[in-house]
Enzyme design. Structure first.
Site, PDB file in Angstrom:
ATOM      1  N   ARG A  34       0.812  -1.217   0.000  1.00  0.00           N
ATOM      2  CA  ARG A  34       0.000   0.000   0.000  1.00  0.00           C
ATOM      3  C   ARG A  34       0.847   1.270   0.000  1.00  0.00           C
ATOM      4  O   ARG A  34       0.413   2.326  -0.444  1.00  0.00           O
ATOM      5  CB  ARG A  34      -0.955  -0.022   1.203  1.00  0.00           C
ATOM      6  CG  ARG A  34      -1.936   1.094   1.188  1.00  0.00           C
ATOM      7  CD  ARG A  34      -3.127   0.963   2.163  1.00  0.00           C
ATOM      8  NE  ARG A  34      -3.142  -0.134   3.092  1.00  0.00           N
ATOM      9  CZ  ARG A  34      -2.554  -0.138   4.292  1.00  0.00           C
ATOM     10  NH1 ARG A  34      -1.879   0.921   4.699  1.00  0.00           N
ATOM     11  NH2 ARG A  34      -2.639  -1.188   5.073  1.00  0.00           N
ATOM     12  N   TYR A  87     -13.198  22.057 -11.399  1.00  0.00           N
ATOM     13  CA  TYR A  87     -13.765  20.794 -11.888  1.00  0.00           C
ATOM     14  C   TYR A  87     -15.027  20.444 -11.071  1.00  0.00           C
ATOM     15  O   TYR A  87     -15.050  20.610  -9.853  1.00  0.00           O
ATOM     16  CB  TYR A  87     -12.677  19.727 -11.736  1.00  0.00           C
ATOM     17  CG  TYR A  87     -13.005  18.362 -12.245  1.00  0.00           C
ATOM     18  CD1 TYR A  87     -13.221  18.135 -13.593  1.00  0.00           C
ATOM     19  CD2 TYR A  87     -13.069  17.280 -11.370  1.00  0.00           C
ATOM     20  CE1 TYR A  87     -13.503  16.858 -14.058  1.00  0.00           C
ATOM     21  CE2 TYR A  87     -13.341  16.004 -11.825  1.00  0.00           C
ATOM     22  CZ  TYR A  87     -13.566  15.800 -13.175  1.00  0.00           C
ATOM     23  OH  TYR A  87     -13.839  14.541 -13.614  1.00  0.00           O
ATOM     24  N   ASP A 159      -4.929  22.799  -9.447  1.00  0.00           N
ATOM     25  CA  ASP A 159      -5.214  21.656 -10.319  1.00  0.00           C
ATOM     26  C   ASP A 159      -4.636  21.981 -11.692  1.00  0.00           C
ATOM     27  O   ASP A 159      -5.117  22.871 -12.390  1.00  0.00           O
ATOM     28  CB  ASP A 159      -6.728  21.415 -10.383  1.00  0.00           C
ATOM     29  CG  ASP A 159      -7.105  20.175 -11.200  1.00  0.00           C
ATOM     30  OD1 ASP A 159      -6.308  19.767 -12.074  1.00  0.00           O
ATOM     31  OD2 ASP A 159      -8.209  19.632 -10.977  1.00  0.00           O
ATOM     32  N   LYS A 184      -5.770  11.681 -17.773  1.00  0.00           N
ATOM     33  CA  LYS A 184      -5.886  12.496 -18.979  1.00  0.00           C
ATOM     34  C   LYS A 184      -4.542  12.514 -19.708  1.00  0.00           C
ATOM     35  O   LYS A 184      -4.034  11.475 -20.077  1.00  0.00           O
ATOM     36  CB  LYS A 184      -6.354  13.908 -18.606  1.00  0.00           C
ATOM     37  CG  LYS A 184      -7.513  13.932 -17.598  1.00  0.00           C
ATOM     38  CD  LYS A 184      -8.846  13.544 -18.216  1.00  0.00           C
ATOM     39  CE  LYS A 184      -9.976  13.420 -17.209  1.00  0.00           C
ATOM     40  NZ  LYS A 184     -10.204  14.562 -16.341  1.00  0.00           N
TER      41      LYS A 184
HETATM   42  C1  LIG Z   1     -10.653  14.676 -15.115  1.00  0.00           C
HETATM   43  C2  LIG Z   1     -10.269  15.774 -14.179  1.00  0.00           C
HETATM   44  C3  LIG Z   1     -10.154  15.513 -12.808  1.00  0.00           C
HETATM   45  C4  LIG Z   1     -10.499  14.166 -12.193  1.00  0.00           C
HETATM   46  O1  LIG Z   1      -9.630  13.163 -12.553  1.00  0.00           O
HETATM   47  P1  LIG Z   1     -10.040  11.588 -12.551  1.00  0.00           P
HETATM   48  O2  LIG Z   1      -8.749  10.925 -12.823  1.00  0.00           O
HETATM   49  O3  LIG Z   1     -11.062  11.424 -13.629  1.00  0.00           O
HETATM   50  O4  LIG Z   1     -10.582  11.295 -11.192  1.00  0.00           O
HETATM   51  C5  LIG Z   1      -9.739  16.531 -11.982  1.00  0.00           C
HETATM   52  N1  LIG Z   1      -9.468  17.765 -12.453  1.00  0.00           N
HETATM   53  C6  LIG Z   1      -9.589  18.063 -13.764  1.00  0.00           C
HETATM   54  C7  LIG Z   1      -9.258  19.429 -14.227  1.00  0.00           C
HETATM   55  C8  LIG Z   1      -9.980  17.075 -14.663  1.00  0.00           C
HETATM   56  O5  LIG Z   1     -10.099  17.379 -15.962  1.00  0.00           O
END
Ligand SMILES: *Cc1c(COP(=O)(O)O)cnc(C)c1O
Length: 240
Positions: A34, A87, A159, A184
């Site tokens: 973990r 988000y 973010d 992404k």
């Molecule tokens: C997709 C996204 C997230 C969340 O990520 P996941 O891997 O889908 O949980 C957070 N912030 C932004 C800007 C995103 O585009």
């Protein structure tokens, strides 16, 4: 690096086990699945280099990276500044669980720049924003907002999912914590889900303890896919 699997590790001596246990929150210490393995530590180091971070902790998703970072700073009775363009799931977490736990959420205009100073209170636990913002894609003034937070002793969390470290390294602009979805561009093949939290040394252990304390972890296959995807990040981002 092959797919690294495994839960329990075997130590030759009790002393070696105890040393690993005491250092289990340090990236690179093999203690139990973990807490990470050779592949997760390699990925953490690659991301730390890209983000110019002192510490990186992987999470099971981008949403987990955001929520566990905010949970590392929020306290009942505290005030959290959140940019209005965040988000959707960040907003849902703030309006849901954090509000229920007694955290006061205040949304601010991501283009407020230096006006953010006036919004910071004695009880402000963090400033959360995105660059560029989800959906609307405006580009906040990162250094001005980060410096306003820093001057008040408040951590700023950015973010950076859309920019990736190829186009923006927020820690070099004064932000304290960078969160990103690796599902992404970072992994880049739409076949893995993961998140990451990169920070200065000051916040690295606190965040890592929260992530590991709630039992969040990444899978061996996901780490393998991200290690592969990251190698083409620069080419892919330049091509976009
Ligand atoms: C997709 C996204 C997230 C969340 O990520 P996941 O891997 O889908 O949980 C957070 N912030 C932004 C800007 C995103 O585009």
């Amino acid at each position: 690096m092959p797919i690294e699997l495994g839960s329990t590790m075997v130590f030759d001596t009790l002393a070696a086990f105890e040393a690993a246990r005491d250092a289990r929150y340090d990236s690179g210490t093999m203690y139990y699945g973990r807490y990470g393995n050779a592949a997760t530590f390699q990925l953490e180091q690659m991301l730390a280099k890209l983000e110019q971070a002192d510490g990186v902790t992987l999470t099971s998703s981008g949403v987990a990276a955001i929520t566990l970072t905010l949970m590392s700073f929020a306290r009942p009775g505290s005030h959290l500044l959140v940019a209005d363009h965040v988000y959707g799931n960040t907003r849902a977490f703030c309006d849901g669980l954090l509000t229920r736990m007694g955290v006061e959420i205040e949304y601010f205009d991501p283009m407020a720049g230096a006006d953010v100073v006036a919004l910071i209170r004695e009880t402000t636990c963090a400033v959360m924003f995105e660059a560029p913002g989800s959906g609307t894609f405006e580009m906040p003034d990162i250094p001005t907002i980060a410096q306003a937070a820093q001057a008040a002793g408040v951590p700023s969390v950015l973010d950076s999912t859309w920019a990736t470290p190829i186009f923006c390294q927020p820690l070099t602009l004064g932000a304290d914590v960078v969160v990103a979805s690796m599902s992404k561009y970072l992994s880049g093949h739409s076949d893995g889900m993961m998140g990451m939290i990169a920070s200065t040394a000051e916040h690295a252990q606190t965040i890592r303890k929260t992530v590991m304390g709630v039992g969040d972890k990444t899978g061996g296959q996901e780490v393998f896919l991200a290690l592969r995807g990251l190698r083409t990040l620069k080419m892919r981002m330049e091509h976009f």
